[in-house]
Design an enzyme around this catalytic site. Structure first.
Site, PDB file in Angstrom:
ATOM      1  N   PRO A 175       0.902  -1.083   0.061  1.00 46.27           N
ATOM      2  CA  PRO A 175       0.105   0.114   0.073  1.00 46.27           C
ATOM      3  C   PRO A 175       0.705   1.428  -0.028  1.00 46.27           C
ATOM      4  O   PRO A 175       0.236   2.293  -0.336  1.00 46.27           O
ATOM      5  CB  PRO A 175      -0.668  -0.079   1.269  1.00 46.27           C
ATOM      6  CG  PRO A 175      -0.153  -1.309   2.065  1.00 46.27           C
ATOM      7  CD  PRO A 175       0.735  -2.072   1.002  1.00 46.27           C
TER       8      PRO A 175
ATOM      9  N   GLU B 169       1.805  -7.985   8.553  1.00 42.18           N
ATOM     10  CA  GLU B 169       2.183  -6.741   8.715  1.00 42.18           C
ATOM     11  C   GLU B 169       2.946  -6.034   7.494  1.00 42.18           C
ATOM     12  O   GLU B 169       3.344  -4.883   7.361  1.00 42.18           O
ATOM     13  CB  GLU B 169       2.955  -6.185  10.134  1.00 42.18           C
ATOM     14  CG  GLU B 169       2.135  -6.452  11.470  1.00 42.18           C
ATOM     15  CD  GLU B 169       1.036  -5.605  11.331  1.00 42.18           C
ATOM     16  OE1 GLU B 169       1.003  -4.588  11.138  1.00 42.18           O
ATOM     17  OE2 GLU B 169      -0.194  -6.416  11.984  1.00 42.18           O
TER      18      GLU B 169
ATOM     19  N   ARG C 101      -2.151  -7.919 -20.414  1.00 42.33           N
ATOM     20  CA  ARG C 101      -3.076  -7.438 -21.720  1.00 42.33           C
ATOM     21  C   ARG C 101      -2.087  -6.658 -22.508  1.00 42.33           C
ATOM     22  O   ARG C 101      -2.614  -6.241 -23.645  1.00 42.33           O
ATOM     23  CB  ARG C 101      -4.134  -6.410 -21.130  1.00 42.33           C
ATOM     24  CG  ARG C 101      -5.155  -7.529 -20.343  1.00 42.33           C
ATOM     25  CD  ARG C 101      -6.436  -6.517 -19.770  1.00 42.33           C
ATOM     26  NE  ARG C 101      -7.084  -6.058 -20.654  1.00 42.33           N
ATOM     27  CZ  ARG C 101      -7.939  -6.646 -21.578  1.00 42.33           C
ATOM     28  NH1 ARG C 101      -8.196  -7.718 -21.310  1.00 42.33           N
ATOM     29  NH2 ARG C 101      -8.808  -5.871 -22.292  1.00 42.33           N
TER      30      ARG C 101
HETATM   31  N1  ADE Z   1      -0.781  -5.155   0.096  1.00 40.88           N
HETATM   32  C1  ADE Z   1      -1.706  -4.898   0.941  1.00 40.88           C
HETATM   33  N2  ADE Z   1      -2.417  -3.679   0.565  1.00 40.88           N
HETATM   34  C2  ADE Z   1      -2.103  -3.562  -0.580  1.00 40.88           C
HETATM   35  C3  ADE Z   1      -2.336  -2.698  -1.718  1.00 40.88           C
HETATM   36  N3  ADE Z   1      -3.328  -1.750  -1.452  1.00 40.88           N
HETATM   37  N4  ADE Z   1      -1.955  -2.466  -2.798  1.00 40.88           N
HETATM   38  C4  ADE Z   1      -0.547  -3.375  -2.933  1.00 40.88           C
HETATM   39  N5  ADE Z   1      -0.348  -4.242  -2.252  1.00 40.88           N
HETATM   40  C5  ADE Z   1      -1.007  -4.409  -0.887  1.00 40.88           C
END
Ligand code: ADE
Length: 254
Positions: free
Chosen positions: A95, A122, A159
């Site tokens: 994230p 985590e 793709r």
């Molecule tokens: N791992 C956990 N959440 C994620 C996300 N939003 N994008 C990529 N990998 C992740």
């Protein structure tokens, strides 16, 4: 890797079985069969050295959960380098990464070999980032692991690999490809519960159909994704079509 494979994707995960979702169905399955892409789906546990094949331990600092150990990822990395004579191109879905989009997918689709490190809990020990080329996020939300994001990234980038999708045209008309949403699609019957397919699509006049679709795509983008439209560089033809759209809307309301 056989001579015919255009791309090799290696995945490191504690849940390698999850990747059957993409390798065993649809266009990716076909691309594997045609030798366009090869997957090496590896179990991270195979890169551990202890009897119990441990891949995670409690995070330092207390009051947080388990963290994936750096060691198995580094062992994979070193083995890969020894075997291939070059460093792998490593992506960590996270994230914290750059938000994924078509542009990133297109860049990745040019690479011959890609490696995905999938974390759980985590996340992965921060020191593994020293051997990663990119961290990629699939959106501002948190999933329980990197597997689903890796699958999303792989599906989208494949793709863009020639011959994976049967028709280039269908990729080029896809939403976002040209900075616009895709035009609407209809199939049989021509009338369903009182709702009719736009007549022009039944006319067989390909030039008019093309124009109709371009207008539909422009209008859809303006109404549904004005943020995309604002950033779109308009061609002379786009501008002409926009004038026609305004005229048609005006005529409908007088
Ligand atoms: N791992 C956990 N959440 C994620 C996300 N939003 N994008 C990529 N990998 C992740």
């Amino acid at each position: 890797m056989s001579q015919n494979n255009k791309m090799e994707i290696t995945i490191l995960s504690i849940f390698p079985e999850m990747f059957k979702i993409i390798t065993d169905y649809g266009i990716i399955k076909k691309a594997i069969e045609k030798g366009i892409v090869k997957f090496n789906i590896l179990n991270l546990r195979d890169f551990t050295t202890d009897k119990h094949k441990v891949t995670d331990k409690p995070g330092y600092g207390g009051r947080n959960g388990m963290v994936m150990l750096a060691e198995p990822f580094f062992r994979f990395y070193d083995e890969y380098e020894q075997r291939n004579g070059c460093k792998p191109y490593v992506i960590i879905p996270s994230p914290e990464g750059k938000t994924f989009n078509n542009e990133i997918a297109r860049e990745l689709s040019q690479k011959e070999k890609l490696v995905f490190f999938c974390g759980r809990y985590e996340g992965i020990d921060e020191r593994v980032k020293a051997i990663a080329d990119q961290e990629i996020s699939i959106g501002d939300y948190v999933l329980t692991g990197g597997e689903l994001p890796a699958m999303v990234i792989i599906e989208v980038l494949l793709r863009f690999v020639p011959e994976v999708v049967g028709s280039r045209e269908s990729v080029e008309n896809d939403s976002f490809y040209n900075g616009l949403l895709d035009h609407s699609h209809y199939t049989k019957p021509a009338e369903f519960r009182g709702m009719k397919v736009p007549e022009i699509l039944l006319s067989g006049d390909h030039k008019k159909i093309e124009q109709f679709r371009k207008k539909d795509s422009l209008l859809k983008t303006i109404l549904k994704r004005p943020d995309l439209f604002v950033n779109k560089e308009l061609s002379f033809e786009d501008k002409q079509l926009l004038v026609e759209i305004v005229q048609e809307l005006y005529q409908r309301h007088v």
